[in-house]
Design an enzyme around this catalytic site. Structure first.
Site, PDB file in Angstrom:
ATOM      1  N   TYR A 241       0.876  -1.180   0.000  1.00 44.65           N
ATOM      2  CA  TYR A 241       0.000   0.000   0.000  1.00 44.65           C
ATOM      3  C   TYR A 241       0.908   1.223   0.000  1.00 44.65           C
ATOM      4  O   TYR A 241       1.656   1.452   0.952  1.00 44.65           O
ATOM      5  CB  TYR A 241      -0.906   0.021   1.228  1.00 44.65           C
ATOM      6  CG  TYR A 241      -1.779   1.255   1.294  1.00 44.65           C
ATOM      7  CD1 TYR A 241      -2.981   1.301   0.599  1.00 44.65           C
ATOM      8  CD2 TYR A 241      -1.401   2.374   2.030  1.00 44.65           C
ATOM      9  CE1 TYR A 241      -3.787   2.442   0.635  1.00 44.65           C
ATOM     10  CE2 TYR A 241      -2.195   3.510   2.076  1.00 44.65           C
ATOM     11  CZ  TYR A 241      -3.385   3.534   1.374  1.00 44.65           C
ATOM     12  OH  TYR A 241      -4.174   4.656   1.412  1.00 44.65           O
TER      13      TYR A 241
ATOM     14  N   ASP B 163       9.558   3.411   0.715  1.00 44.90           N
ATOM     15  CA  ASP B 163       8.360   4.037   1.280  1.00 44.90           C
ATOM     16  C   ASP B 163       8.425   3.903   2.804  1.00 44.90           C
ATOM     17  O   ASP B 163       8.173   2.841   3.355  1.00 44.90           O
ATOM     18  CB  ASP B 163       7.116   3.340   0.722  1.00 44.90           C
ATOM     19  CG  ASP B 163       5.813   3.917   1.258  1.00 44.90           C
ATOM     20  OD1 ASP B 163       5.843   4.658   2.269  1.00 44.90           O
ATOM     21  OD2 ASP B 163       4.757   3.625   0.675  1.00 44.90           O
TER      22      ASP B 163
ATOM     23  N   LYS C 258       2.546  11.239   7.411  1.00 45.88           N
ATOM     24  CA  LYS C 258       1.886  10.938   8.665  1.00 45.88           C
ATOM     25  C   LYS C 258       2.457  11.687   9.863  1.00 45.88           C
ATOM     26  O   LYS C 258       2.082  12.821  10.129  1.00 45.88           O
ATOM     27  CB  LYS C 258       1.906   9.421   8.906  1.00 45.88           C
ATOM     28  CG  LYS C 258       1.118   8.649   7.836  1.00 45.88           C
ATOM     29  CD  LYS C 258       1.065   7.176   8.168  1.00 45.88           C
ATOM     30  CE  LYS C 258       0.316   6.367   7.132  1.00 45.88           C
ATOM     31  NZ  LYS C 258      -1.120   6.554   7.164  1.00 45.88           N
TER      32      LYS C 258
END
Length: 373
Positions: free
Chosen positions: A85, A167, A201
């Protein structure tokens, strides 16, 4: 979710939000001193990031990193891994999701498959711009990659002229320098050094943010002095995120705080897996981020890909996953419905023990269904 590492209305973050709004205000599109300070703080934490640019989300960060790789190589296809994801329009948890962008440009590999991935990268050297990889597949079930796999991907990408994008939107909270800093080469003992890293985030105190950074020569794709390629976005470097991010990273989620929180997470995961012996439950993850699973074979220790976590939608195991979610909410603990949980700053050892006791209660109350038969 992993963005909430700072807990509930952390006083330093609350004060910084208020003081920024009252004394500085909001900027739209202008470069500021706060942006430079925050960029220096991020680059100081992540050894592989020489330069960095800010955007609005982890999804954006990955899209921009891909754009850099495609511009630098002149190629378009990207190697990703089943179970991955990388954002709202970059989802590969079960193949290529219907809303994924560039639907024909993805080459799907198998996570933690060292030899297969090395072959795939070599075979794709003339068509692939990048390999995009998580150090732990979060949405896929908190599946950690092995050090051997991560370094094999990096070495193969380097050898074949393919950009290695790591990532760390979620995993960057797992160690002071991100997961890349603690996953050491099995023989050389060196950490990962990706070409590009993506963040998001938590780095701005839970405010909306994304960032992509890495090698100076690659980031020059977006240097307005030498390139006509635009990196636009009204809120890319907004004053609020820059000031809160700088304060959060330097004063709140310090290296010491990061290490302590993730040690607590390791302790919790070990405690839960000790409880799970002889049951269908197993807990995967790294540090302060983990996922509770219920599997027909019970507490597996060799979970390496999303294939190992597959259960039928109407199976007893799938129902147990739903049931533990409701059970924990009733007892005051919030976890994601898919079983994922992330520890926050301020969590006490007493609360960890209370959570373990609650899971023990669940296993006892539903012994008939969770025990291996």
């Amino acid at each position: 979710m992993t963005a909430g590492v700072y807990g509930h209305s952390h006083p330093v973050i609350s004060e910084t939000i208020v003081s920024t709004v009252n004394s500085i205000g909001m900027n739209l599109g202008a470069t500021t001193v706060a942006e430079a300070q925050f960029a220096n703080a991020v680059c100081g934490r992540f050894a592989s990031i020489e330069q960095i640019r800010f955007c609005n989300s982890g999804t954006e960060a990955n899209l921009y990193a891909l754009s850099v790789a495609r511009q630098a190589t002149g190629r378009s296809k990207v190697i990703v891994f089943e179970g991955a994801y990388h954002g709202g329009v970059l989802t590969f948890v079960h193949g290529v999701a219907p809303n994924t962008v560039d639907r024909n440009d993805w080459i799907i590999g198998q996570y933690n498959d060292v030899e297969g991935t090395k072959r795939l990268i070599a075979e794709s050297k003339d068509i692939a711009a990048a390999v995009l990889l998580e150090g732990m597949q979060g949405a896929g079930g908190c599946i950690p990659a092995t050090a051997e796999f991560l370094h094999a991907v990096q070495d193969a990408a380097n050898a074949n002229g393919i950009i290695f994008i790591f990532d760390e939107v979620a995993t960057s909270r797992l160690a002071p320098g991100g997961l890349q800093s603690v996953v050491l080469h099995p023989e050389r003992g060196t950490p990962l050094s990706p070409d590009l890293t993506t963040l998001g985030k938590w780095i701005a105190g839970g405010l909306t943010i994304g960032a992509f950074g890495g090698r100076r020569d690659l980031l020059s794709v977006y240097d307005p002095r030498t390139s006509n390629i635009s990196h636009s976005g009204t809120f890319n470097n907004n004053t609020l995120a820059m000031n809160v991010g700088y304060k959060s990273m330097t004063s709140v989620y310090t290296p010491e705080a990061c290490i302590a929180l993730n040690q607590m997470g390791d302790k919790l995961r070990d405690g839960l897996n000790a409880l799970a012996k002889g049951t269908k439950m197993t807990v995967t993850g790294v540090g302060s981020v983990m996922t509770i699973h219920f599997l027909p074979g019970g507490g597996k220790t060799n979970i390496t890909s999303i294939i190992d976590l597959k259960v039928e939608p109407e199976s007893e195991e799938a129902i147990l996953r739903e049931l533990v979610w409701f059970y924990m909410i009733e007892r005051g603990f919030w976890i994601a419905r898919r079983g994922m949980l992330s520890l926050i700053l301020g969590t006490s050892n007493e609360e960890i023990e209370q959570f373990i006791d609650a899971v023990r209660g669940f296993l006892n109350d539903f012994k008939e269904f969770v025990s291996l038969r």
